[in-house]
Scaffold this motif. Sequence first.
Motif, PDB file in Angstrom:
ATOM      1  N   HIS A 113     -56.785  -4.790   2.988  1.00 49.64           N
ATOM      2  CA  HIS A 113     -56.264  -6.162   3.178  1.00 49.64           C
ATOM      3  C   HIS A 113     -57.286  -7.123   3.778  1.00 49.64           C
ATOM      4  CE1 HIS A 113     -55.584  -4.239   7.197  1.00 49.64           C
ATOM      5  NE2 HIS A 113     -55.546  -5.536   7.572  1.00 49.64           N
ATOM      6  N   CYS A 114     -56.889  -8.154   3.725  1.00 54.61           N
ATOM      7  CA  CYS A 114     -57.917  -9.231   4.162  1.00 54.61           C
ATOM      8  C   CYS A 114     -57.527  -9.884   5.741  1.00 54.61           C
ATOM      9  CB  CYS A 114     -57.983 -10.663   3.180  1.00 54.61           C
ATOM     10  SG  CYS A 114     -58.714 -11.854   3.995  1.00 54.61           S
ATOM     11  N   ASN A 115     -58.553  -9.582   6.562  1.00 54.62           N
ATOM     12  CA  ASN A 115     -57.913 -10.004   7.949  1.00 54.62           C
ATOM     13  C   ASN A 115     -57.846 -11.520   8.041  1.00 54.62           C
ATOM     14  OD1 ASN A 115     -57.983  -7.429   8.931  1.00 54.62           O
ATOM     15  ND2 ASN A 115     -59.969  -7.474   9.487  1.00 54.62           N
ATOM     16  N   HIS A 116     -58.178 -12.304   7.139  1.00 54.09           N
ATOM     17  CA  HIS A 116     -58.075 -13.799   7.237  1.00 54.09           C
ATOM     18  C   HIS A 116     -56.990 -14.334   6.560  1.00 54.09           C
ATOM     19  CE1 HIS A 116     -62.014 -13.461   9.241  1.00 54.09           C
ATOM     20  NE2 HIS A 116     -62.390 -12.893   8.237  1.00 54.09           N
ATOM     21  N   CYS A 117     -56.315 -13.707   5.641  1.00 53.21           N
ATOM     22  CA  CYS A 117     -55.106 -13.937   4.870  1.00 53.21           C
ATOM     23  C   CYS A 117     -54.155 -13.025   4.432  1.00 53.21           C
ATOM     24  CB  CYS A 117     -55.665 -14.805   3.410  1.00 53.21           C
ATOM     25  SG  CYS A 117     -56.473 -13.708   2.328  1.00 53.21           S
ATOM     26  N   PRO A 118     -53.334 -12.954   3.976  1.00 57.82           N
ATOM     27  CA  PRO A 118     -51.919 -12.015   3.670  1.00 57.82           C
ATOM     28  C   PRO A 118     -52.392 -11.130   2.567  1.00 57.82           C
ATOM     29  CG  PRO A 118     -51.024 -14.409   3.061  1.00 57.82           C
ATOM     30  CD  PRO A 118     -52.452 -14.703   3.573  1.00 57.82           C
ATOM     31  N   ASP A 119     -53.516 -11.419   1.914  1.00 55.66           N
ATOM     32  CA  ASP A 119     -53.756 -10.869   0.653  1.00 55.66           C
ATOM     33  C   ASP A 119     -54.283  -9.391   0.691  1.00 55.66           C
ATOM     34  OD1 ASP A 119     -53.574 -12.979  -0.905  1.00 55.66           O
ATOM     35  OD2 ASP A 119     -55.412 -13.579  -1.216  1.00 55.66           O
ATOM     36  N   GLY A 120     -53.840  -8.369   0.029  1.00 54.04           N
ATOM     37  CA  GLY A 120     -54.139  -6.986   0.076  1.00 54.04           C
ATOM     38  C   GLY A 120     -54.296  -6.555  -1.459  1.00 54.04           C
ATOM     39  N   SER A 121     -54.833  -5.354  -1.548  1.00 57.81           N
ATOM     40  CA  SER A 121     -54.593  -4.900  -3.009  1.00 57.81           C
ATOM     41  C   SER A 121     -54.895  -3.424  -2.697  1.00 57.81           C
ATOM     42  CB  SER A 121     -55.751  -5.505  -4.040  1.00 57.81           C
ATOM     43  OG  SER A 121     -56.924  -5.306  -3.500  1.00 57.81           O
ATOM     44  N   ALA A 122     -54.210  -2.550  -3.839  1.00 58.85           N
ATOM     45  CA  ALA A 122     -54.587  -1.058  -3.799  1.00 58.85           C
ATOM     46  C   ALA A 122     -55.671  -1.028  -4.810  1.00 58.85           C
ATOM     47  CB  ALA A 122     -53.394  -0.499  -4.549  1.00 58.85           C
ATOM     48  N   LEU A 123     -56.797  -0.057  -4.179  1.00 60.56           N
ATOM     49  CA  LEU A 123     -57.962   0.149  -5.021  1.00 60.56           C
ATOM     50  C   LEU A 123     -58.033   1.666  -5.513  1.00 60.56           C
ATOM     51  CD1 LEU A 123     -60.153  -1.475  -2.050  1.00 60.56           C
ATOM     52  CD2 LEU A 123     -59.671  -2.357  -4.380  1.00 60.56           C
ATOM     53  N   PRO A 124     -58.474   2.175  -6.385  1.00 61.38           N
ATOM     54  CA  PRO A 124     -58.599   3.551  -6.851  1.00 61.38           C
ATOM     55  C   PRO A 124     -59.737   4.196  -5.802  1.00 61.38           C
ATOM     56  CG  PRO A 124     -59.864   2.055  -8.398  1.00 61.38           C
ATOM     57  CD  PRO A 124     -59.084   1.123  -7.652  1.00 61.38           C
ATOM     58  N   LEU A 148     -56.971   3.792  -2.220  1.00 65.10           N
ATOM     59  CA  LEU A 148     -56.981   3.107  -0.696  1.00 65.10           C
ATOM     60  C   LEU A 148     -56.377   1.736  -0.651  1.00 65.10           C
ATOM     61  CD1 LEU A 148     -61.026   3.548  -0.481  1.00 65.10           C
ATOM     62  CD2 LEU A 148     -59.218   4.925   0.400  1.00 65.10           C
ATOM     63  N   TYR A 149     -55.893   1.244   0.134  1.00 62.88           N
ATOM     64  CA  TYR A 149     -55.270   0.106   0.413  1.00 62.88           C
ATOM     65  C   TYR A 149     -56.335  -0.709   1.120  1.00 62.88           C
ATOM     66  CZ  TYR A 149     -52.235  -3.910   0.995  1.00 62.88           C
ATOM     67  OH  TYR A 149     -51.462  -5.134   1.224  1.00 62.88           O
ATOM     68  N   ALA A 165     -48.647   0.319   5.453  1.00 63.66           N
ATOM     69  CA  ALA A 165     -50.007   1.355   5.691  1.00 63.66           C
ATOM     70  C   ALA A 165     -49.513   2.494   6.251  1.00 63.66           C
ATOM     71  CB  ALA A 165     -51.066   0.350   6.446  1.00 63.66           C
ATOM     72  N   GLY A 166     -48.313   2.419   7.378  1.00 67.56           N
ATOM     73  CA  GLY A 166     -48.104   3.575   8.261  1.00 67.56           C
ATOM     74  C   GLY A 166     -47.565   4.515   7.449  1.00 67.56           C
ATOM     75  N   LEU A 167     -46.582   4.290   6.302  1.00 76.00           N
ATOM     76  CA  LEU A 167     -46.043   5.099   5.367  1.00 76.00           C
ATOM     77  C   LEU A 167     -47.279   5.757   4.499  1.00 76.00           C
ATOM     78  CD1 LEU A 167     -42.779   3.498   4.430  1.00 76.00           C
ATOM     79  CD2 LEU A 167     -43.001   5.600   5.331  1.00 76.00           C
ATOM     80  N   ARG A 168     -48.462   4.952   4.004  1.00 72.99           N
ATOM     81  CA  ARG A 168     -49.272   5.432   3.100  1.00 72.99           C
ATOM     82  C   ARG A 168     -50.164   6.471   4.065  1.00 72.99           C
ATOM     83  NH1 ARG A 168     -50.553   2.672  -1.552  1.00 72.99           N
ATOM     84  NH2 ARG A 168     -49.139   1.054  -2.043  1.00 72.99           N
ATOM     85  N   TYR A 169     -50.246   6.324   5.488  1.00 75.99           N
ATOM     86  CA  TYR A 169     -51.228   7.329   6.236  1.00 75.99           C
ATOM     87  C   TYR A 169     -50.391   8.716   6.321  1.00 75.99           C
ATOM     88  CZ  TYR A 169     -53.804   3.236   8.127  1.00 75.99           C
ATOM     89  OH  TYR A 169     -54.571   2.478   8.359  1.00 75.99           O
ATOM     90  N   LEU A 170     -49.050   8.527   6.270  1.00 76.19           N
ATOM     91  CA  LEU A 170     -48.339   9.885   6.446  1.00 76.19           C
ATOM     92  C   LEU A 170     -48.560  10.435   5.019  1.00 76.19           C
ATOM     93  CD1 LEU A 170     -46.405  11.474   8.016  1.00 76.19           C
ATOM     94  CD2 LEU A 170     -44.639  10.239   7.178  1.00 76.19           C
TER      95      LEU A 170
END
Length: 184
Positions: A166-177, A163-164, A104-109
């Motif tokens: 992520h779920c705060n309750h589990c490790p799932d995440g996904s890229a969104l257009p 956009l990226y 996420a930090g790299l994506r911010y940059l």
Amino acid sequence: KDWLRNRFKPNPNPNPIVTYEVRRGDASRVFFKCLLDNDFYDVVDIDTFSFMPRIIQAAYWVVRRDGLMYVTATDGLASGGRAARRTFERYGSWTTPHAAVNEAGLRYLVGFAAEEAAKHGLAVRPWFSLYSSHGPVFRAMLRLERLREAPDGEVALADNVGLYAHCNHCPDGSALPLCTQTSP
């Protein structure tokens, strides 16, 4: 990449005379002086110790089109999800600590660099990115290209920006257009 081979051809002179100039001072002033002198560069490496948006913004004036810009952020609290307000102030988004926080930090940059490039009619294409825990350090090498326009005249960013989440309750995440185009 042919454009890279064509740009950096070997010097036929076995003993070339090379002149270097070291400049000291505020990077924004140095970049704007280069702009006024029509002094453009194939590669600009920006290492600002923390994160300095104004220096990245000024660098777009001196990197040649199709040139490379190497950007750095060393603000680990903001990029690592531990300073939401500071992250939002600098990048326009924020995160919380999670398994992919370094990505996420790299994506911010890269996202910040892409947003600034668009203001200059440019797009960035990431060539290389690196996260290193010593510091921490986030680095990305970006190729600057002209923004292409879609057939209807709109700038074609939807395929390259997203956009990226992520779920705060589990490790799932996904890229969104960023947006979806639908036919009427």
